[in-house]
Structures are given as structure tokens and as C-alpha cells.
Design a protein around this motif. Sequence first.
Motif, PDB file in Angstrom:
ATOM      1  N   MET A   1       0.839  -1.194   0.000  1.00 27.86           N
ATOM      2  CA  MET A   1       0.000   0.000   0.000  1.00 27.86           C
ATOM      3  C   MET A   1       0.880   1.251   0.000  1.00 27.86           C
ATOM      4  O   MET A   1       1.968   1.247   0.539  1.00 27.86           O
ATOM      5  CB  MET A   1      -0.899   0.024   1.240  1.00 27.86           C
ATOM      6  CG  MET A   1      -1.650  -1.248   1.474  1.00 27.86           C
ATOM      7  SD  MET A   1      -2.755  -1.627   0.112  1.00 27.86           S
ATOM      8  CE  MET A   1      -3.299  -3.247   0.578  1.00 27.86           C
ATOM      9  N   PHE A   2       0.385   2.318  -0.563  1.00 23.32           N
ATOM     10  CA  PHE A   2       1.034   3.634  -0.498  1.00 23.32           C
ATOM     11  C   PHE A   2       2.483   3.614  -0.974  1.00 23.32           C
ATOM     12  O   PHE A   2       3.388   4.067  -0.290  1.00 23.32           O
ATOM     13  CB  PHE A   2       0.953   4.217   0.913  1.00 23.32           C
ATOM     14  CG  PHE A   2      -0.426   4.215   1.480  1.00 23.32           C
ATOM     15  CD1 PHE A   2      -1.443   4.918   0.866  1.00 23.32           C
ATOM     16  CD2 PHE A   2      -0.727   3.485   2.612  1.00 23.32           C
ATOM     17  CE1 PHE A   2      -2.734   4.911   1.374  1.00 23.32           C
ATOM     18  CE2 PHE A   2      -2.007   3.465   3.130  1.00 23.32           C
ATOM     19  CZ  PHE A   2      -3.006   4.183   2.517  1.00 23.32           C
ATOM     20  N   ALA A   3       2.718   3.078  -2.138  1.00 19.43           N
ATOM     21  CA  ALA A   3       4.036   3.085  -2.786  1.00 19.43           C
ATOM     22  C   ALA A   3       5.141   2.517  -1.902  1.00 19.43           C
ATOM     23  O   ALA A   3       6.239   3.032  -1.831  1.00 19.43           O
ATOM     24  CB  ALA A   3       4.396   4.496  -3.242  1.00 19.43           C
ATOM     25  N   GLY A   4       4.824   1.453  -1.178  1.00 17.23           N
ATOM     26  CA  GLY A   4       5.846   0.763  -0.402  1.00 17.23           C
ATOM     27  C   GLY A   4       6.062   1.269   1.003  1.00 17.23           C
ATOM     28  O   GLY A   4       6.797   0.662   1.764  1.00 17.23           O
ATOM     29  N   SER A   5       5.444   2.379   1.406  1.00 16.52           N
ATOM     30  CA  SER A   5       5.692   2.904   2.749  1.00 16.52           C
ATOM     31  C   SER A   5       4.587   2.568   3.739  1.00 16.52           C
ATOM     32  O   SER A   5       4.682   2.895   4.902  1.00 16.52           O
ATOM     33  CB  SER A   5       5.867   4.417   2.692  1.00 16.52           C
ATOM     34  OG  SER A   5       4.676   5.033   2.233  1.00 16.52           O
ATOM     35  N   GLY A   6       3.541   1.921   3.286  1.00 14.06           N
ATOM     36  CA  GLY A   6       2.424   1.605   4.170  1.00 14.06           C
ATOM     37  C   GLY A   6       2.351   0.132   4.466  1.00 14.06           C
ATOM     38  O   GLY A   6       3.326  -0.608   4.303  1.00 14.06           O
ATOM     39  N   PRO A   7       1.196  -0.327   4.901  1.00 18.00           N
ATOM     40  CA  PRO A   7       1.035  -1.737   5.254  1.00 18.00           C
ATOM     41  C   PRO A   7       1.113  -2.663   4.039  1.00 18.00           C
ATOM     42  O   PRO A   7       0.962  -2.220   2.899  1.00 18.00           O
ATOM     43  CB  PRO A   7      -0.348  -1.800   5.895  1.00 18.00           C
ATOM     44  CG  PRO A   7      -1.053  -0.583   5.435  1.00 18.00           C
ATOM     45  CD  PRO A   7      -0.018   0.443   5.134  1.00 18.00           C
ATOM     46  N   LEU A   8       1.349  -3.926   4.323  1.00 18.54           N
ATOM     47  CA  LEU A   8       1.403  -4.961   3.297  1.00 18.54           C
ATOM     48  C   LEU A   8       0.198  -5.871   3.449  1.00 18.54           C
ATOM     49  O   LEU A   8      -0.256  -6.116   4.561  1.00 18.54           O
ATOM     50  CB  LEU A   8       2.648  -5.835   3.470  1.00 18.54           C
ATOM     51  CG  LEU A   8       4.013  -5.187   3.514  1.00 18.54           C
ATOM     52  CD1 LEU A   8       5.062  -6.241   3.843  1.00 18.54           C
ATOM     53  CD2 LEU A   8       4.310  -4.529   2.204  1.00 18.54           C
ATOM     54  N   ALA A   9      -0.302  -6.398   2.355  1.00 18.45           N
ATOM     55  CA  ALA A   9      -1.264  -7.496   2.388  1.00 18.45           C
ATOM     56  C   ALA A   9      -0.437  -8.761   2.212  1.00 18.45           C
ATOM     57  O   ALA A   9       0.275  -8.914   1.214  1.00 18.45           O
ATOM     58  CB  ALA A   9      -2.288  -7.358   1.272  1.00 18.45           C
ATOM     59  N   VAL A  10      -0.486  -9.646   3.208  1.00 20.33           N
ATOM     60  CA  VAL A  10       0.380 -10.816   3.258  1.00 20.33           C
ATOM     61  C   VAL A  10      -0.468 -12.071   3.424  1.00 20.33           C
ATOM     62  O   VAL A  10      -1.393 -12.106   4.229  1.00 20.33           O
ATOM     63  CB  VAL A  10       1.366 -10.705   4.446  1.00 20.33           C
ATOM     64  CG1 VAL A  10       2.223 -11.937   4.566  1.00 20.33           C
ATOM     65  CG2 VAL A  10       2.223  -9.470   4.307  1.00 20.33           C
TER      66      VAL A  10
ATOM     67  N   MET B   1      -0.279  -6.081   7.373  1.00 23.48           N
ATOM     68  CA  MET B   1       0.831  -5.976   8.323  1.00 23.48           C
ATOM     69  C   MET B   1       1.535  -4.648   8.183  1.00 23.48           C
ATOM     70  O   MET B   1       1.782  -4.181   7.071  1.00 23.48           O
ATOM     71  CB  MET B   1       1.869  -7.075   8.077  1.00 23.48           C
ATOM     72  CG  MET B   1       1.382  -8.463   8.281  1.00 23.48           C
ATOM     73  SD  MET B   1       2.729  -9.643   8.095  1.00 23.48           S
ATOM     74  CE  MET B   1       3.492  -9.471   9.695  1.00 23.48           C
ATOM     75  N   ARG B   2       1.901  -4.080   9.322  1.00 29.29           N
ATOM     76  CA  ARG B   2       2.724  -2.875   9.317  1.00 29.29           C
ATOM     77  C   ARG B   2       4.171  -3.260   8.999  1.00 29.29           C
ATOM     78  O   ARG B   2       4.556  -4.423   9.128  1.00 29.29           O
ATOM     79  CB  ARG B   2       2.692  -2.192  10.682  1.00 29.29           C
ATOM     80  CG  ARG B   2       1.320  -1.731  11.108  1.00 29.29           C
ATOM     81  CD  ARG B   2       1.359  -1.113  12.467  1.00 29.29           C
ATOM     82  NE  ARG B   2       1.752  -2.149  13.446  1.00 29.29           N
ATOM     83  CZ  ARG B   2       1.999  -1.913  14.718  1.00 29.29           C
ATOM     84  NH1 ARG B   2       1.902  -0.687  15.202  1.00 29.29           N
ATOM     85  NH2 ARG B   2       2.343  -2.887  15.534  1.00 29.29           N
TER      86      ARG B   2
ATOM     87  N   GLU C   1       6.066  -5.158  11.912  1.00 33.68           N
ATOM     88  CA  GLU C   1       5.914  -6.603  12.021  1.00 33.68           C
ATOM     89  C   GLU C   1       6.610  -7.335  10.886  1.00 33.68           C
ATOM     90  O   GLU C   1       7.301  -8.321  11.097  1.00 33.68           O
ATOM     91  CB  GLU C   1       4.431  -7.014  12.035  1.00 33.68           C
ATOM     92  CG  GLU C   1       3.690  -6.625  13.276  1.00 33.68           C
ATOM     93  CD  GLU C   1       2.921  -5.343  13.102  1.00 33.68           C
ATOM     94  OE1 GLU C   1       2.992  -4.719  12.025  1.00 33.68           O
ATOM     95  OE2 GLU C   1       2.235  -4.949  14.057  1.00 33.68           O
ATOM     96  N   SER C   2       6.407  -6.857   9.662  1.00 33.91           N
ATOM     97  CA  SER C   2       6.973  -7.575   8.511  1.00 33.91           C
ATOM     98  C   SER C   2       8.506  -7.514   8.494  1.00 33.91           C
ATOM     99  O   SER C   2       9.148  -8.416   7.962  1.00 33.91           O
ATOM    100  CB  SER C   2       6.385  -7.044   7.205  1.00 33.91           C
ATOM    101  OG  SER C   2       6.631  -5.673   7.055  1.00 33.91           O
ATOM    102  N   SER C   3       9.101  -6.490   9.115  1.00 36.09           N
ATOM    103  CA  SER C   3      10.557  -6.416   9.157  1.00 36.09           C
ATOM    104  C   SER C   3      11.162  -7.388  10.172  1.00 36.09           C
ATOM    105  O   SER C   3      12.361  -7.640  10.159  1.00 36.09           O
ATOM    106  CB  SER C   3      11.003  -4.992   9.471  1.00 36.09           C
ATOM    107  OG  SER C   3      10.641  -4.635  10.799  1.00 36.09           O
TER     108      SER C   3
END
Length: 90
Positions: free
Chosen positions: A59-68, A77-78, A81-83
Motif C-alpha cells: 500500500m502507499f508506494a511501499g511505505s504503508g502496510p502490506l497485504a500478506v 501488516m505494518r 511486524e513484517s521487518s
Amino acid sequence: MKSAHATASSSITLDTLPVRVVATIRSIRTATKDGAALKRRLMELGFVPGERVEVLRRMFAGSGPLAVRVGTSTFAMRTLESSMIEVVHA
């Protein structure tokens, strides 16, 4: 046969995994004391070593949450968490 060093260098974190690339969870890292509770929660949700995972969308050009997707479940996921989730390409 690959060396242990070569295998370790091929791992990345989930937040850097390209979209639609399937990977396998290697470990969940924690950097702080509070990270242990978050690690436990992620593992309860199915983010466990050996499980396959895929980033469906950023989402938001890579700076927002991910759909995982992990297993048959999909999560938002923020980056925090994903990091924490270390993966290797499947």
C-alpha cells in the motif's frame, strides 16, 4: 553444495520481499524486550518457521502496510511486524 554463509546471506525480511514471490519463513527476530510479545502473537497467527508466505500487495508506494498471505489466511501488516520476519525464497 552451498556453504552456511551463502545460505544465510540469501535470507531477507518480509518487508523487502517482492510482491507475488513465494518465500519460506526462516525465523522471527526481535530487537527489543517488547518484541517477544509481538513475536509470540505473530507465531500464534501462523507466522512460524517453515511456513510459506507471500506479499500480495504493497500500500502507499511501499511505505504503508502490506497485504500478506500465510497458509490460507491473509493479513494486513505494518512494516514493523513484517521487518521482524526473516524469509528465504521458496
